[in-house]
Scaffold this motif. Sequence first.
Motif, PDB file in Angstrom:
ATOM      1  N   LEU A  56       0.809  -1.277   0.049  1.00  0.00           N
ATOM      2  CA  LEU A  56      -0.050   0.023   0.057  1.00  0.00           C
ATOM      3  C   LEU A  56       0.728   1.138  -0.137  1.00  0.00           C
ATOM      4  CD1 LEU A  56      -2.915   0.774   0.259  1.00  0.00           C
ATOM      5  CD2 LEU A  56      -2.637   0.884   2.681  1.00  0.00           C
ATOM      6  N   LEU A  57       1.888   1.364   0.737  1.00  0.00           N
ATOM      7  CA  LEU A  57       2.690   2.480   0.928  1.00  0.00           C
ATOM      8  C   LEU A  57       3.590   2.650  -0.294  1.00  0.00           C
ATOM      9  CD1 LEU A  57       3.642   2.357   4.884  1.00  0.00           C
ATOM     10  CD2 LEU A  57       1.941   3.827   3.473  1.00  0.00           C
ATOM     11  N   ASP A  58       4.028   1.556  -0.953  1.00  0.00           N
ATOM     12  CA  ASP A  58       4.762   1.483  -2.216  1.00  0.00           C
ATOM     13  C   ASP A  58       3.929   2.340  -3.362  1.00  0.00           C
ATOM     14  OD1 ASP A  58       6.917   0.500  -1.031  1.00  0.00           O
ATOM     15  OD2 ASP A  58       6.321  -1.715  -1.995  1.00  0.00           O
ATOM     16  N   LYS A  59       2.847   2.202  -3.268  1.00  0.00           N
ATOM     17  CA  LYS A  59       1.776   3.088  -4.411  1.00  0.00           C
ATOM     18  C   LYS A  59       1.579   4.401  -4.038  1.00  0.00           C
ATOM     19  CE  LYS A  59      -0.994  -1.073  -4.993  1.00  0.00           C
ATOM     20  NZ  LYS A  59      -2.467  -1.622  -4.922  1.00  0.00           N
ATOM     21  N   LYS A  60       1.806   4.910  -2.757  1.00  0.00           N
ATOM     22  CA  LYS A  60       1.649   6.416  -2.602  1.00  0.00           C
ATOM     23  C   LYS A  60       2.340   6.587  -1.341  1.00  0.00           C
ATOM     24  CE  LYS A  60      -1.983   9.688  -1.821  1.00  0.00           C
ATOM     25  NZ  LYS A  60      -3.274  10.085  -1.498  1.00  0.00           N
ATOM     26  N   GLU A  61       3.219   7.724  -1.397  1.00  0.00           N
ATOM     27  CA  GLU A  61       4.014   8.360  -0.269  1.00  0.00           C
ATOM     28  C   GLU A  61       3.313   8.705   0.918  1.00  0.00           C
ATOM     29  OE1 GLU A  61       7.713  10.831  -0.349  1.00  0.00           O
ATOM     30  OE2 GLU A  61       7.778   9.191  -2.270  1.00  0.00           O
ATOM     31  N   ASP A  62       2.312   9.720   0.547  1.00  0.00           N
ATOM     32  CA  ASP A  62       1.863  10.502   1.652  1.00  0.00           C
ATOM     33  C   ASP A  62       0.231   9.954   1.932  1.00  0.00           C
ATOM     34  OD1 ASP A  62       3.923  11.749   2.595  1.00  0.00           O
ATOM     35  OD2 ASP A  62       3.411  13.403   1.035  1.00  0.00           O
ATOM     36  N   PHE A  63      -0.195   9.348   2.687  1.00  0.00           N
ATOM     37  CA  PHE A  63      -1.567   9.089   3.232  1.00  0.00           C
ATOM     38  C   PHE A  63      -1.952   9.724   4.549  1.00  0.00           C
ATOM     39  CE2 PHE A  63      -0.720   4.882   1.079  1.00  0.00           C
ATOM     40  CZ  PHE A  63      -1.970   4.616   0.503  1.00  0.00           C
ATOM     41  N   THR A  64      -3.340  10.270   4.327  1.00  0.00           N
ATOM     42  CA  THR A  64      -3.936  10.918   5.303  1.00  0.00           C
ATOM     43  C   THR A  64      -4.464   9.854   6.165  1.00  0.00           C
ATOM     44  OG1 THR A  64      -6.181  10.993   4.393  1.00  0.00           O
ATOM     45  CG2 THR A  64      -4.848  12.913   4.014  1.00  0.00           C
ATOM     46  N   LEU A  65      -4.827   9.983   7.462  1.00  0.00           N
ATOM     47  CA  LEU A  65      -5.431   9.137   8.515  1.00  0.00           C
ATOM     48  C   LEU A  65      -6.610   8.374   7.477  1.00  0.00           C
ATOM     49  CD1 LEU A  65      -5.018   7.754  10.995  1.00  0.00           C
ATOM     50  CD2 LEU A  65      -5.975   9.713  12.217  1.00  0.00           C
ATOM     51  N   GLU A  66      -7.331   9.271   7.158  1.00  0.00           N
ATOM     52  CA  GLU A  66      -8.818   8.829   6.645  1.00  0.00           C
ATOM     53  C   GLU A  66      -8.438   8.104   5.550  1.00  0.00           C
ATOM     54  OE1 GLU A  66     -12.572  10.520   4.277  1.00  0.00           O
ATOM     55  OE2 GLU A  66     -11.489  11.865   5.663  1.00  0.00           O
ATOM     56  N   GLN A  67      -7.341   8.092   4.585  1.00  0.00           N
ATOM     57  CA  GLN A  67      -6.973   7.331   3.606  1.00  0.00           C
ATOM     58  C   GLN A  67      -6.693   6.084   3.946  1.00  0.00           C
ATOM     59  OE1 GLN A  67      -4.371   9.805   1.498  1.00  0.00           O
ATOM     60  NE2 GLN A  67      -5.821  10.497  -0.296  1.00  0.00           N
ATOM     61  N   LEU A  68      -5.790   6.012   4.985  1.00  0.00           N
ATOM     62  CA  LEU A  68      -5.112   4.891   5.706  1.00  0.00           C
ATOM     63  C   LEU A  68      -6.245   3.961   6.326  1.00  0.00           C
ATOM     64  CD1 LEU A  68      -2.843   2.986   6.261  1.00  0.00           C
ATOM     65  CD2 LEU A  68      -2.660   4.294   8.290  1.00  0.00           C
ATOM     66  N   LEU A  69      -7.151   4.509   7.013  1.00  0.00           N
ATOM     67  CA  LEU A  69      -8.376   3.856   7.635  1.00  0.00           C
ATOM     68  C   LEU A  69      -9.412   3.191   6.681  1.00  0.00           C
ATOM     69  CD1 LEU A  69      -9.119   6.249  10.495  1.00  0.00           C
ATOM     70  CD2 LEU A  69      -7.872   4.081  10.479  1.00  0.00           C
ATOM     71  N   GLN A  70      -9.474   3.709   5.472  1.00  0.00           N
ATOM     72  CA  GLN A  70     -10.309   3.401   4.204  1.00  0.00           C
ATOM     73  C   GLN A  70      -9.664   2.053   3.896  1.00  0.00           C
ATOM     74  OE1 GLN A  70     -10.935   6.630   1.831  1.00  0.00           O
ATOM     75  NE2 GLN A  70     -12.428   7.565   2.714  1.00  0.00           N
ATOM     76  N   HIS A  71      -8.286   2.116   3.398  1.00  0.00           N
ATOM     77  CA  HIS A  71      -7.652   1.149   2.916  1.00  0.00           C
ATOM     78  C   HIS A  71      -7.468  -0.185   3.899  1.00  0.00           C
ATOM     79  CE1 HIS A  71      -6.010   2.356  -0.983  1.00  0.00           C
ATOM     80  NE2 HIS A  71      -6.119   3.594  -0.249  1.00  0.00           N
ATOM     81  N   LEU A  72      -7.560   0.081   5.053  1.00  0.00           N
ATOM     82  CA  LEU A  72      -7.507  -1.044   6.132  1.00  0.00           C
ATOM     83  C   LEU A  72      -8.720  -1.554   6.486  1.00  0.00           C
ATOM     84  CD1 LEU A  72      -4.990   0.687   8.719  1.00  0.00           C
ATOM     85  CD2 LEU A  72      -4.473  -1.220   7.188  1.00  0.00           C
ATOM     86  N   GLN A  73      -9.804  -0.518   6.332  1.00  0.00           N
ATOM     87  CA  GLN A  73     -11.249  -1.296   6.213  1.00  0.00           C
ATOM     88  C   GLN A  73     -11.545  -2.198   5.036  1.00  0.00           C
ATOM     89  OE1 GLN A  73     -13.417  -0.591   8.947  1.00  0.00           O
ATOM     90  NE2 GLN A  73     -14.740  -2.032   8.105  1.00  0.00           N
ATOM     91  N   ILE A  74     -11.119  -1.696   3.990  1.00  0.00           N
ATOM     92  CA  ILE A  74     -11.378  -2.697   2.978  1.00  0.00           C
ATOM     93  C   ILE A  74     -10.387  -4.018   3.014  1.00  0.00           C
ATOM     94  CG2 ILE A  74     -10.840  -2.893   0.308  1.00  0.00           C
ATOM     95  CD1 ILE A  74     -11.343   0.082   0.244  1.00  0.00           C
ATOM     96  N   GLU A  75      -9.039  -3.878   3.346  1.00  0.00           N
ATOM     97  CA  GLU A  75      -8.553  -5.129   3.505  1.00  0.00           C
ATOM     98  C   GLU A  75      -9.135  -6.005   4.722  1.00  0.00           C
ATOM     99  OE1 GLU A  75      -5.452  -7.986   3.339  1.00  0.00           O
ATOM    100  OE2 GLU A  75      -5.986  -6.336   2.180  1.00  0.00           O
ATOM    101  N   GLN A  76      -9.534  -5.412   5.788  1.00  0.00           N
ATOM    102  CA  GLN A  76     -10.375  -6.417   6.831  1.00  0.00           C
ATOM    103  C   GLN A  76     -11.431  -6.875   6.365  1.00  0.00           C
ATOM    104  OE1 GLN A  76     -10.804  -4.249  10.570  1.00  0.00           O
ATOM    105  NE2 GLN A  76     -12.872  -5.167  10.802  1.00  0.00           N
ATOM    106  N   GLU A  77     -12.226  -6.387   5.324  1.00  0.00           N
ATOM    107  CA  GLU A  77     -13.440  -6.782   4.784  1.00  0.00           C
ATOM    108  C   GLU A  77     -12.973  -7.929   3.872  1.00  0.00           C
ATOM    109  OE1 GLU A  77     -15.726  -3.599   3.599  1.00  0.00           O
ATOM    110  OE2 GLU A  77     -16.067  -2.864   5.624  1.00  0.00           O
ATOM    111  N   THR A  78     -12.015  -7.799   3.116  1.00  0.00           N
ATOM    112  CA  THR A  78     -11.782  -9.033   2.052  1.00  0.00           C
ATOM    113  C   THR A  78     -11.048 -10.183   2.862  1.00  0.00           C
ATOM    114  OG1 THR A  78      -9.688  -8.020   1.634  1.00  0.00           O
ATOM    115  CG2 THR A  78     -11.814  -7.538   0.398  1.00  0.00           C
TER     116      THR A  78
END
Length: 78
Positions: A56-78
């Motif tokens: 995930l971090l290799d794709k984008k350098e700067d993540f906001t907390l909200e963006q990170l939480l969205q990605h983590l939520q998606i990962e958790q659901e899959t």
Amino acid sequence: MEFKMVDDKSMTEQVQEFQFIGNKIAISGIALDENFYVGAIVSKHPPSSKEYISQLLDKKEDFTLEQLLQHLQIEQET
């Protein structure tokens, strides 16, 4: 207070606990920026999710907390 993420709790629940700790610190007058939250959450993930976080971090350098939480939520659901 030590914060370490574990496999037996949802990522969302653990991130909320971490945010609660951060809010307690902020109330005491110590300001924590968003980069601190993102970095701390990423660094405290259990080994089972380290590969996902790395990709995930290799794709984008700067993540906001909200963006990170969205990605983590998606990962958790899959």
